[in-house]
Every structure is written in C-alpha cells, then in structure tokens.
Design a protein around this motif. Structure first.
Motif, mmCIF file in Angstrom:
data_model
loop_
_atom_site.group_PDB
_atom_site.id
_atom_site.type_symbol
_atom_site.label_atom_id
_atom_site.label_comp_id
_atom_site.label_asym_id
_atom_site.label_seq_id
_atom_site.Cartn_x
_atom_site.Cartn_y
_atom_site.Cartn_z
ATOM 1 N N GLU A 156 0.801 -1.222 0.000
ATOM 2 C CA GLU A 156 0.000 0.000 0.000
ATOM 3 C C GLU A 156 0.836 1.274 0.000
ATOM 4 O O GLU A 156 0.314 2.360 -0.233
ATOM 5 N N GLY A 157 2.115 1.145 0.275
ATOM 6 C CA GLY A 157 2.965 2.322 0.369
ATOM 7 C C GLY A 157 3.264 2.950 -0.975
ATOM 8 O O GLY A 157 2.883 2.445 -2.030
ATOM 9 N N LYS A 158 3.950 4.059 -0.903
ATOM 10 C CA LYS A 158 4.360 4.767 -2.118
ATOM 11 C C LYS A 158 5.757 5.334 -1.898
ATOM 12 O O LYS A 158 6.156 5.620 -0.783
ATOM 13 N N GLY A 159 6.451 5.527 -3.004
ATOM 14 C CA GLY A 159 7.792 6.057 -2.905
ATOM 15 C C GLY A 159 8.153 6.907 -4.101
ATOM 16 O O GLY A 159 7.364 7.088 -5.028
ATOM 17 N N LYS A 165 2.106 -1.020 -7.621
ATOM 18 C CA LYS A 165 1.481 -1.090 -8.953
ATOM 19 C C LYS A 165 2.480 -0.805 -10.066
ATOM 20 O O LYS A 165 2.464 -1.461 -11.097
ATOM 21 N N THR A 166 3.363 0.192 -9.880
ATOM 22 C CA THR A 166 4.312 0.508 -10.950
ATOM 23 C C THR A 166 5.361 -0.592 -11.100
ATOM 24 O O THR A 166 5.985 -0.699 -12.151
ATOM 25 N N ARG A 167 5.541 -1.400 -10.054
ATOM 26 C CA ARG A 167 6.529 -2.468 -10.142
ATOM 27 C C ARG A 167 5.934 -3.786 -10.620
ATOM 28 O O ARG A 167 6.506 -4.468 -11.464
ATOM 29 N N PHE A 168 4.788 -4.151 -10.069
ATOM 30 C CA PHE A 168 4.262 -5.490 -10.324
ATOM 31 C C PHE A 168 2.995 -5.521 -11.180
ATOM 32 O O PHE A 168 2.563 -6.594 -11.595
ATOM 33 N N GLU A 169 2.413 -4.370 -11.424
ATOM 34 C CA GLU A 169 1.195 -4.309 -12.236
ATOM 35 C C GLU A 169 1.387 -3.211 -13.271
ATOM 36 O O GLU A 169 2.435 -3.132 -13.881
ATOM 37 N N GLN A 170 0.404 -2.360 -13.464
ATOM 38 C CA GLN A 170 0.531 -1.214 -14.353
ATOM 39 C C GLN A 170 0.168 0.035 -13.573
ATOM 40 O O GLN A 170 -0.838 0.049 -12.883
ATOM 41 N N GLY A 171 0.974 1.046 -13.695
ATOM 42 C CA GLY A 171 0.700 2.296 -13.011
ATOM 43 C C GLY A 171 1.610 3.386 -13.524
ATOM 44 O O GLY A 171 2.555 3.127 -14.272
ATOM 45 N N VAL A 172 1.334 4.596 -13.104
ATOM 46 C CA VAL A 172 2.152 5.738 -13.497
ATOM 47 C C VAL A 172 3.375 5.769 -12.602
ATOM 48 O O VAL A 172 3.265 5.807 -11.381
ATOM 49 N N GLY A 173 4.539 5.745 -13.200
ATOM 50 C CA GLY A 173 5.786 5.767 -12.444
ATOM 51 C C GLY A 173 6.777 4.782 -13.022
ATOM 52 O O GLY A 173 6.615 4.289 -14.136
ATOM 53 N N THR A 174 7.793 4.488 -12.266
ATOM 54 C CA THR A 174 8.855 3.601 -12.731
ATOM 55 C C THR A 174 9.027 2.458 -11.744
ATOM 56 O O THR A 174 8.264 2.314 -10.790
ATOM 57 N N ASN A 175 10.040 1.643 -11.963
ATOM 58 C CA ASN A 175 10.350 0.526 -11.069
ATOM 59 C C ASN A 175 11.822 0.167 -11.215
ATOM 60 O O ASN A 175 12.461 0.532 -12.207
ATOM 61 N N LEU A 217 7.062 5.643 -7.478
ATOM 62 C CA LEU A 217 7.378 4.232 -7.320
ATOM 63 C C LEU A 217 6.315 3.652 -6.405
ATOM 64 O O LEU A 217 5.997 4.246 -5.373
ATOM 65 N N SER A 218 5.731 2.514 -6.795
ATOM 66 C CA SER A 218 4.718 1.873 -5.958
ATOM 67 C C SER A 218 4.641 0.399 -6.324
ATOM 68 O O SER A 218 5.259 -0.058 -7.289
#
Length: 138
Positions: free
Chosen positions: A17-20, A37-47, A34-35
């Motif tokens: 649930e966190g964000k970075g 979702k951006t790492r393991f799913e789809q979202g706005v941001g990077t990983n 960074l979240s």
C-alpha cells in the motif's frame, strides 16, 4: 577515470500500500513515482527493473560505440532494447536486442564487436544473471 554517481529512493508505508519516489543526481528523475502497482502491475511511475534495463541499454550501446570507433567505424544509429525478466524474486535474464546502422562493416564483424561490448560493458559485468544478445544490421 574514477567518479561516483548517486540516486535516492524514499518509501512511506507498507510494501503493497505504500508509495515512494526515486530521484537521480542529474535530476533526470526527480521524485519519480514508485509503488507496488508501478513495479508489479501497471501504473504511473517507474520501477527498479525498468531502471536497470535503461541503464544496461545505455551502457552497452555507448560501449559499442566506443569499440566501433576504435575500429574506425562511425555508427549512423545504434538502437538497443533491454528486456529484463523478473521471476520468483530474482532477475533471471536480460535480453539485449540491438539494431545498428554502420557503413562499411560486415554483419559478422558487427556481431563480434557487439558481443565484446556486451562482455565488457560495466553494467553487464555488475549484473549476476544470464545476458543474451541479438544483433542485426539494417
């Protein structure tokens, strides 16, 4: 030549649930999201995996340019895609897909020089995973 580069990461909350944010010294990334979702799913941001892929593609391509220049070839265009496979908590494979435009070079010599670039690129040497290369001239 010796230098140090830096980047910073900040995280608040739990893993899911966190964000970075991630920032680089050059400010090319400046509080990039960074979240989970951006790492393991789809979202706005990077990983992290995307950033490693970008760093590896850039390092390899620049190394190849240096090696070609040493052989008196001037690349018209070098385009590298780095595909990172993340599996069961590890980066298990990186595939570099290179397309190059270099006048007066044979396909064989281009592939040999590209292979050497893959082997001596500082990011390739850093990574402890299987790295493959597909190279072609256009």
């Amino acid at each position: 030549m010796k230098f140090t580069r830096k980047a910073n990461a900040n995280w608040k909350g739990t893993g899911m649930e966190g964000k970075g944010t991630i920032s680089t010294q050059s400010k090319t990334l400046d509080n990039a999201q960074l979240s989970f979702k951006t790492r393991f799913e789809q979202g706005v941001g990077t990983n992290p995996e995307e950033l490693v892929a970008a760093g590896h593609a850039g390092c390899f391509t620049m190394q190849l340019s240096f090696l070609l220049s040493e052989k008196d070839y001037t690349p018209g265009n070098l385009d590298t895609e780095a595909q990172i496979t993340f599996e069961d908590g590890s980066i298990t494979h990186i595939k570099l897909i290179l397309t190059g435009e270099v006048d007066n070079i044979s396909e064989q010599e281009f592939k040999e020089i590209a292979q050497k670039a893959k082997e001596i690129c500082p990011i390739s040497k850093l990574l402890n995973t299987d790295i493959t290369l597909e190279a072609s001239l256009v």
